[in-house]
Design a protein around this motif. Sequence first.
Motif, mmCIF file in Angstrom:
data_model
loop_
_atom_site.group_PDB
_atom_site.id
_atom_site.type_symbol
_atom_site.label_atom_id
_atom_site.label_comp_id
_atom_site.label_asym_id
_atom_site.label_seq_id
_atom_site.Cartn_x
_atom_site.Cartn_y
_atom_site.Cartn_z
ATOM 1 N N ARG A 40 22.916 -23.904 20.013
ATOM 2 C CA ARG A 40 23.765 -24.055 18.917
ATOM 3 C C ARG A 40 23.200 -25.144 18.218
ATOM 4 O O ARG A 40 22.474 -25.465 16.534
ATOM 5 N N CYS A 41 22.749 -26.656 19.386
ATOM 6 C CA CYS A 41 22.594 -27.427 18.923
ATOM 7 C C CYS A 41 20.859 -27.219 18.396
ATOM 8 O O CYS A 41 20.524 -27.784 17.805
ATOM 9 N N LEU A 42 20.625 -26.279 18.951
ATOM 10 C CA LEU A 42 18.853 -26.315 19.254
ATOM 11 C C LEU A 42 18.657 -25.374 17.609
ATOM 12 O O LEU A 42 17.821 -26.234 16.836
ATOM 13 N N ASN A 43 19.382 -24.088 17.681
ATOM 14 C CA ASN A 43 18.905 -23.547 16.487
ATOM 15 C C ASN A 43 20.282 -23.601 15.364
ATOM 16 O O ASN A 43 19.560 -23.144 14.266
ATOM 17 N N CYS A 44 20.982 -24.808 15.157
ATOM 18 C CA CYS A 44 21.241 -24.786 13.655
ATOM 19 C C CYS A 44 20.759 -25.332 12.687
ATOM 20 O O CYS A 44 19.757 -25.583 13.037
ATOM 21 N N ILE A 45 20.935 -24.306 11.541
ATOM 22 C CA ILE A 45 20.030 -24.325 11.035
ATOM 23 C C ILE A 45 20.066 -26.553 10.554
ATOM 24 O O ILE A 45 19.306 -26.474 9.465
ATOM 25 N N LYS A 46 20.994 -27.050 10.770
ATOM 26 C CA LYS A 46 20.615 -28.754 10.491
ATOM 27 C C LYS A 46 19.852 -29.281 11.605
ATOM 28 O O LYS A 46 20.661 -30.594 11.656
ATOM 29 N N GLY A 47 19.789 -28.899 12.498
ATOM 30 C CA GLY A 47 19.492 -29.341 13.584
ATOM 31 C C GLY A 47 17.861 -29.875 13.602
ATOM 32 O O GLY A 47 17.263 -29.083 12.869
ATOM 33 N N PRO A 48 17.351 -29.970 14.639
ATOM 34 C CA PRO A 48 18.463 -30.233 16.378
ATOM 35 C C PRO A 48 18.876 -30.733 15.810
ATOM 36 O O PRO A 48 18.481 -31.638 15.483
ATOM 37 N N THR A 49 20.779 -30.784 15.776
ATOM 38 C CA THR A 49 21.763 -32.140 16.123
ATOM 39 C C THR A 49 22.353 -31.592 17.454
ATOM 40 O O THR A 49 22.570 -30.883 17.401
ATOM 41 N N ALA A 50 22.860 -32.347 17.932
ATOM 42 C CA ALA A 50 24.147 -32.694 19.031
ATOM 43 C C ALA A 50 25.741 -32.412 18.025
ATOM 44 O O ALA A 50 26.694 -32.262 18.892
ATOM 45 N N PRO B 100 26.343 -29.117 16.019
ATOM 46 C CA PRO B 100 26.267 -28.346 15.021
ATOM 47 C C PRO B 100 27.216 -27.510 13.603
ATOM 48 O O PRO B 100 28.428 -28.253 14.557
ATOM 49 N N CYS B 101 26.532 -27.243 12.984
ATOM 50 C CA CYS B 101 27.250 -27.217 11.535
ATOM 51 C C CYS B 101 28.613 -26.045 11.548
ATOM 52 O O CYS B 101 29.851 -26.396 11.398
ATOM 53 N N GLY B 102 28.515 -25.039 13.167
ATOM 54 C CA GLY B 102 28.987 -23.881 12.901
ATOM 55 C C GLY B 102 29.829 -23.716 12.190
ATOM 56 O O GLY B 102 30.546 -22.225 12.176
ATOM 57 N N GLU B 103 28.996 -23.224 10.858
ATOM 58 C CA GLU B 103 28.829 -22.185 9.904
ATOM 59 C C GLU B 103 26.992 -21.415 9.195
ATOM 60 O O GLU B 103 27.467 -20.254 8.444
ATOM 61 N N CYS B 104 26.609 -22.367 9.958
ATOM 62 C CA CYS B 104 25.293 -21.250 9.443
ATOM 63 C C CYS B 104 25.411 -20.717 10.235
ATOM 64 O O CYS B 104 25.844 -20.259 10.845
ATOM 65 N N ALA B 105 24.031 -19.324 9.535
ATOM 66 C CA ALA B 105 24.493 -17.748 9.786
ATOM 67 C C ALA B 105 24.295 -17.700 11.974
ATOM 68 O O ALA B 105 24.354 -17.561 12.652
ATOM 69 N N SER B 106 22.967 -19.145 12.272
ATOM 70 C CA SER B 106 22.854 -18.970 13.628
ATOM 71 C C SER B 106 23.903 -20.058 14.950
ATOM 72 O O SER B 106 24.112 -19.075 15.623
ATOM 73 N N CYS B 107 24.489 -20.854 13.931
ATOM 74 C CA CYS B 107 25.978 -21.063 15.058
ATOM 75 C C CYS B 107 26.875 -20.374 14.714
ATOM 76 O O CYS B 107 27.472 -19.530 15.869
ATOM 77 N N LEU B 108 27.227 -18.701 13.814
ATOM 78 C CA LEU B 108 28.090 -17.595 13.841
ATOM 79 C C LEU B 108 27.745 -16.770 14.540
ATOM 80 O O LEU B 108 28.347 -16.243 15.480
ATOM 81 N N GLU B 109 26.468 -16.674 14.435
ATOM 82 C CA GLU B 109 25.887 -15.690 15.546
ATOM 83 C C GLU B 109 26.342 -15.968 16.750
ATOM 84 O O GLU B 109 26.711 -15.375 17.524
#
Length: 564
Positions: A59-69, A71-80
């Motif tokens: 998630r950290c790597l692929n979060c739309i707001k990332g790479p971030t330590a 992660p937003c938890g809301e983007c498609a990537s996080c949710l998937e």
Amino acid sequence: MYQVIARKYRPQTFEDLIGQEPVRTTLENAIRTGRLAHGYIFAGQRGTGKTTVARILARCLNCIKGPTAQPCGECASCLEITAGNSPDVIEIDAASNRGINEMRELRENVRYRPARDRYKVFIIDEAHQITNEAFNALLKTLEEPPEWAVFVLCTTEVHKIPNTIASRCQQFSFRSVQFDELIERLEYIAKQEGVDADQDVLAVIANAGEGSVRDSLSALDQAIACCGKTLRVDEVRVLLGVFAIDSLQAIADAVREQNGEKMLEVVQELDRTGQSLQHFCRELARYWRNLLVAKIAGKPTRLIAASDREQQAMVGIAGDFSEEDLTRYLQLTLDLFKTLQSSLQPRLHLELGLIKLVQVGKLQSIEEAISRLGADTPLRASAPAPRTGIAKLAPSGGRTSSAAPEPRTPAIPAARTVIAPERKPDRSNGPSVKQNTGDFKTDLHAALTELGMKMSADAVQHADVRTDGAEVVFTTAKTFLLGLKDAAVARSASALLGRPVKVRVEIDANRTAPSGAAPGSERKETQMPVDDNVTERALSHPGVKRFQELFPGAHVRAVRNLNE
Ligand SMILES: Nc1ncnc2c1ncn2[C@@H]1O[C@H](COP(=O)(O)OP(=O)(O)OP(=O)(O)O)[C@@H](O)[C@H]1O
Ligand SMILES: [Mg+2]
Ligand SMILES: [Zn+2]
């Protein structure tokens, strides 16, 4: 649909994670500074967060707001990723996909760019199960990974990962989680679920996982399914097959009280209620370990996985034993556990093992014993025999065994074998009363003969004996001084008279030892020309006295004047 607690509460961010701080900080830093590796090995005990952290990393790597330590938890990537259906996070269970074909497929897959996100993250669970061939195929990929590929190999058996692979990966060790952190997590989850559970219940549940967070959460699931919204400690214990600390405490009591019967009752009760004797033995080992830790720490500590209340009790109990005692009990119990694992008669072996705990009793070091002599603790000539009536041997190594029922004023131990009276006359307790003739001198002679104290017996025979208050006075030739000064004489005399008496020897210069008073080699010693003064001085030397008190069975055979 009902989702099990372990999955429902799988941490989605590093914040939710408990324990594993080193892993967490290193990964957070790597993400922040953009220093990512292509290969990671997450190694460690099961259920401690390996797969969880692998997903958080994805998630950290692929979060739309990332790479971030974070992660937003809301983007498609996080949710998937949470739902397990992200096209770019590929989870492979090596337990079922361990062959060369799967790895070739994976190699193919790696070559293509991510479908949508920044990275293609391959999480290989149970990585140690991969076959050698397949590892070789994987190695090629790890040697020249495309820039977007990240591999996370999760394993509980890191030693099975070939070095060629391991050396191309960054390795992280996942440790079992601290007890108090786990309790806190359980408390949080129970609250979220509207479940009532006090510290004792939570401690039982936490322990049931044996270091695996997942297993503890499963235990919580089970407890809620069984007991509803209010968890009662006794019910949960029964459910999880945990022994009440009371039955373990009963074992410690029995050891302290030297009570073999109590031990057997515990086994009887375990058998009656159909409990696993092996499991009990393992719990007992853990209990000794905890007592040992409590003894060393002297107060509740993070090192013991128990509630504060239980720990306080342990500190109290541990106070009755020495570190050496507890170490020995732990060792014996571990040995017993090993025996039980292959035993066809576990009950017999458990009984035998527990009785052994009673028999080894409590040890006192010579230093302790001597220091106690210094204090005016009442001395007892010997330890009472254990109730089991089986011979108790003092182990070698300068330590002696004492079986005092009252721990705070331990008896001064006998250095020799203490044998229960019903089997054989006890060397150190004097003669048995039945055989007495009523004549003190005759009885004393007989008692000493029975003890094998020939020299002393002879000395008695060749002396006039009278009692004078708390003293028994022998009048005899100086030759017999040594024999009469033997501690066994005073002890036997005390036993015969039924009160403690001391021995005094009056030398009658007119007497000489009759020839042939003592046979064989004894004669030489008995008739050895001893200088009264030297002998007296030697026998009254504090060092010699201490020895005689510490080792009541020992006797001084000869005194030599080193100046001669
Ligand atoms: N460090 C942790 N912090 C919080 N929860 C955890 C932690 N470790 C495990 N859990 C809980 O246990 C569950 C299982 O964890 P996870 O799958 O990450 O374990 P694992 O180390 O991969 O185990 P295995 O070796 O069996 O695959 C998670 O869903 C989570 O609820
Ligand atoms: Mg896993
Ligand atoms: Zn996101």
